[in-house]
Motif scaffolding. Sequence first.
Motif, PDB file in Angstrom:
ATOM      1  N   PHE A  22     -32.221   6.749   7.287  1.00 42.36           N
ATOM      2  CA  PHE A  22     -30.895   7.318   7.528  1.00 42.36           C
ATOM      3  C   PHE A  22     -29.832   6.239   7.403  1.00 42.36           C
ATOM      4  CE2 PHE A  22     -32.786   6.087  11.558  1.00 42.36           C
ATOM      5  CZ  PHE A  22     -31.795   5.302  12.129  1.00 42.36           C
ATOM      6  N   ASP A  23     -28.593   6.684   7.304  1.00 41.52           N
ATOM      7  CA  ASP A  23     -27.459   5.764   7.246  1.00 41.52           C
ATOM      8  C   ASP A  23     -26.612   5.924   8.508  1.00 41.52           C
ATOM      9  OD1 ASP A  23     -26.105   8.165   6.881  1.00 41.52           O
ATOM     10  OD2 ASP A  23     -25.663   7.798   4.775  1.00 41.52           O
ATOM     11  N   LYS A  24     -25.509   5.193   8.537  1.00 39.79           N
ATOM     12  CA  LYS A  24     -24.624   5.209   9.701  1.00 39.79           C
ATOM     13  C   LYS A  24     -24.112   6.618   9.993  1.00 39.79           C
ATOM     14  CE  LYS A  24     -20.141   3.814  10.050  1.00 39.79           C
ATOM     15  NZ  LYS A  24     -18.997   2.921   9.900  1.00 39.79           N
ATOM     16  N   ALA A  25     -23.745   7.360   8.963  1.00 38.76           N
ATOM     17  CA  ALA A  25     -23.201   8.719   9.149  1.00 38.76           C
ATOM     18  C   ALA A  25     -24.223   9.633   9.838  1.00 38.76           C
ATOM     19  CB  ALA A  25     -22.770   9.308   7.811  1.00 38.76           C
ATOM     20  N   GLU A  26     -25.491   9.543   9.416  1.00 34.36           N
ATOM     21  CA  GLU A  26     -26.515  10.375  10.047  1.00 34.36           C
ATOM     22  C   GLU A  26     -26.837   9.896  11.459  1.00 34.36           C
ATOM     23  OE1 GLU A  26     -28.982  12.441   6.452  1.00 34.36           O
ATOM     24  OE2 GLU A  26     -29.679  10.476   7.106  1.00 34.36           O
ATOM     25  N   ALA A  27     -26.762   8.601  11.697  1.00 32.63           N
ATOM     26  CA  ALA A  27     -26.962   8.077  13.054  1.00 32.63           C
ATOM     27  C   ALA A  27     -25.883   8.643  13.983  1.00 32.63           C
ATOM     28  CB  ALA A  27     -26.917   6.552  13.053  1.00 32.63           C
ATOM     29  N   ILE A  28     -24.656   8.705  13.505  1.00 32.01           N
ATOM     30  CA  ILE A  28     -23.553   9.277  14.299  1.00 32.01           C
ATOM     31  C   ILE A  28     -23.810  10.760  14.556  1.00 32.01           C
ATOM     32  CG2 ILE A  28     -21.099   9.888  14.229  1.00 32.01           C
ATOM     33  CD1 ILE A  28     -20.686   7.165  12.712  1.00 32.01           C
ATOM     34  N   GLN A  29     -24.231  11.489  13.525  1.00 31.61           N
ATOM     35  CA  GLN A  29     -24.529  12.914  13.690  1.00 31.61           C
ATOM     36  C   GLN A  29     -25.625  13.115  14.741  1.00 31.61           C
ATOM     37  OE1 GLN A  29     -25.155  13.810   9.322  1.00 31.61           O
ATOM     38  NE2 GLN A  29     -24.342  15.775   9.999  1.00 31.61           N
ATOM     39  N   PHE A  30     -26.675  12.309  14.672  1.00 30.96           N
ATOM     40  CA  PHE A  30     -27.786  12.422  15.615  1.00 30.96           C
ATOM     41  C   PHE A  30     -27.322  12.113  17.037  1.00 30.96           C
ATOM     42  CE2 PHE A  30     -31.460  10.549  17.852  1.00 30.96           C
ATOM     43  CZ  PHE A  30     -32.274  11.676  17.880  1.00 30.96           C
ATOM     44  N   ARG A  31     -26.574  11.029  17.207  1.00 31.81           N
ATOM     45  CA  ARG A  31     -26.061  10.666  18.531  1.00 31.81           C
ATOM     46  C   ARG A  31     -25.207  11.791  19.094  1.00 31.81           C
ATOM     47  NH1 ARG A  31     -21.300   6.809  18.418  1.00 31.81           N
ATOM     48  NH2 ARG A  31     -20.481   8.777  17.665  1.00 31.81           N
ATOM     49  N   LEU A  95     -28.431   3.932  20.757  1.00 29.75           N
ATOM     50  CA  LEU A  95     -28.079   4.425  19.422  1.00 29.75           C
ATOM     51  C   LEU A  95     -26.761   3.835  18.907  1.00 29.75           C
ATOM     52  CD1 LEU A  95     -28.994   8.190  19.866  1.00 29.75           C
ATOM     53  CD2 LEU A  95     -30.195   6.521  18.444  1.00 29.75           C
ATOM     54  N   GLU A  96     -25.924   3.348  19.787  1.00 34.10           N
ATOM     55  CA  GLU A  96     -24.583   2.880  19.425  1.00 34.10           C
ATOM     56  C   GLU A  96     -24.542   1.873  18.270  1.00 34.10           C
ATOM     57  OE1 GLU A  96     -21.338   3.728  19.881  1.00 34.10           O
ATOM     58  OE2 GLU A  96     -22.354   5.441  20.771  1.00 34.10           O
ATOM     59  N   PRO A  97     -25.378   0.820  18.264  1.00 35.25           N
ATOM     60  CA  PRO A  97     -25.293  -0.149  17.160  1.00 35.25           C
ATOM     61  C   PRO A  97     -25.481   0.489  15.781  1.00 35.25           C
ATOM     62  CG  PRO A  97     -26.648  -1.032  18.922  1.00 35.25           C
ATOM     63  CD  PRO A  97     -26.362   0.405  19.273  1.00 35.25           C
ATOM     64  N   LYS A 101     -22.283   0.222  12.431  1.00 39.87           N
ATOM     65  CA  LYS A 101     -22.409  -0.391  11.102  1.00 39.87           C
ATOM     66  C   LYS A 101     -23.807  -0.129  10.558  1.00 39.87           C
ATOM     67  CE  LYS A 101     -23.984  -4.934  12.568  1.00 39.87           C
ATOM     68  NZ  LYS A 101     -23.904  -6.338  12.382  1.00 39.87           N
ATOM     69  N   GLU A 102     -23.922  -0.242   9.230  1.00 39.86           N
ATOM     70  CA  GLU A 102     -25.232  -0.120   8.590  1.00 39.86           C
ATOM     71  C   GLU A 102     -26.085  -1.302   9.058  1.00 39.86           C
ATOM     72  OE1 GLU A 102     -26.050   2.504   6.879  1.00 39.86           O
ATOM     73  OE2 GLU A 102     -24.070   3.327   6.483  1.00 39.86           O
ATOM     74  N   LEU A 119     -39.398   5.711  17.853  1.00 41.93           N
ATOM     75  CA  LEU A 119     -38.773   4.631  17.092  1.00 41.93           C
ATOM     76  C   LEU A 119     -37.629   5.190  16.235  1.00 41.93           C
ATOM     77  CD1 LEU A 119     -38.932   1.618  16.197  1.00 41.93           C
ATOM     78  CD2 LEU A 119     -40.441   2.385  14.353  1.00 41.93           C
ATOM     79  N   PHE A 120     -36.492   4.509  16.268  1.00 40.22           N
ATOM     80  CA  PHE A 120     -35.315   4.853  15.480  1.00 40.22           C
ATOM     81  C   PHE A 120     -35.104   3.708  14.499  1.00 40.22           C
ATOM     82  CE2 PHE A 120     -30.637   5.739  15.130  1.00 40.22           C
ATOM     83  CZ  PHE A 120     -30.711   7.091  14.886  1.00 40.22           C
ATOM     84  N   ALA A 121     -35.354   3.965  13.201  1.00 39.11           N
ATOM     85  CA  ALA A 121     -35.329   2.898  12.212  1.00 39.11           C
ATOM     86  C   ALA A 121     -34.708   3.377  10.909  1.00 39.11           C
ATOM     87  CB  ALA A 121     -36.757   2.413  11.944  1.00 39.11           C
ATOM     88  N   PRO A 122     -33.551   2.834  10.522  1.00 37.09           N
ATOM     89  CA  PRO A 122     -32.885   3.285   9.306  1.00 37.09           C
ATOM     90  C   PRO A 122     -33.736   3.115   8.056  1.00 37.09           C
ATOM     91  CG  PRO A 122     -31.610   1.540  10.374  1.00 37.09           C
ATOM     92  CD  PRO A 122     -32.813   1.789  11.208  1.00 37.09           C
TER      93      PRO A 122
END
Length: 125
Positions: A22-31, A95-97, A101-102, A119-122
Amino acid sequence: MELDYIDDYNGLEENIVRLFNFDKAEAIQFRNLLKETIIEKKQRLDLSQVDFINTENYNLIFGLFKSDEGILTKDNQTFFCILTMKSYHKMLHLLEPFCKKETRGYQYLYDVDTPTDLLFAPNAN
């Protein structure tokens, strides 16, 4: 974002449920989804119902409980993440970091002594 399961990854009967690719945008969506569904609405979150997460072979359902049990499963395909409100607040912090940023880093999303970690791993590596 994809979901998978790695059985006995280290020979010590320890397993990983992994959200990856995933990328930053999807991490934000998930959070935001975790925050809105679990923390604000106090409802369970079924990842098979989330458009941007590929749950083709596995599913993960987050639920709010009175004690931290971690991830449980009966069939190694459908997983239940059973945590307290306090632990979900910690998860948001972890999840914040990924939302700022990517990154190539990774993070375990809870610290409960169970055989299965989350585990959360881009990156998939």
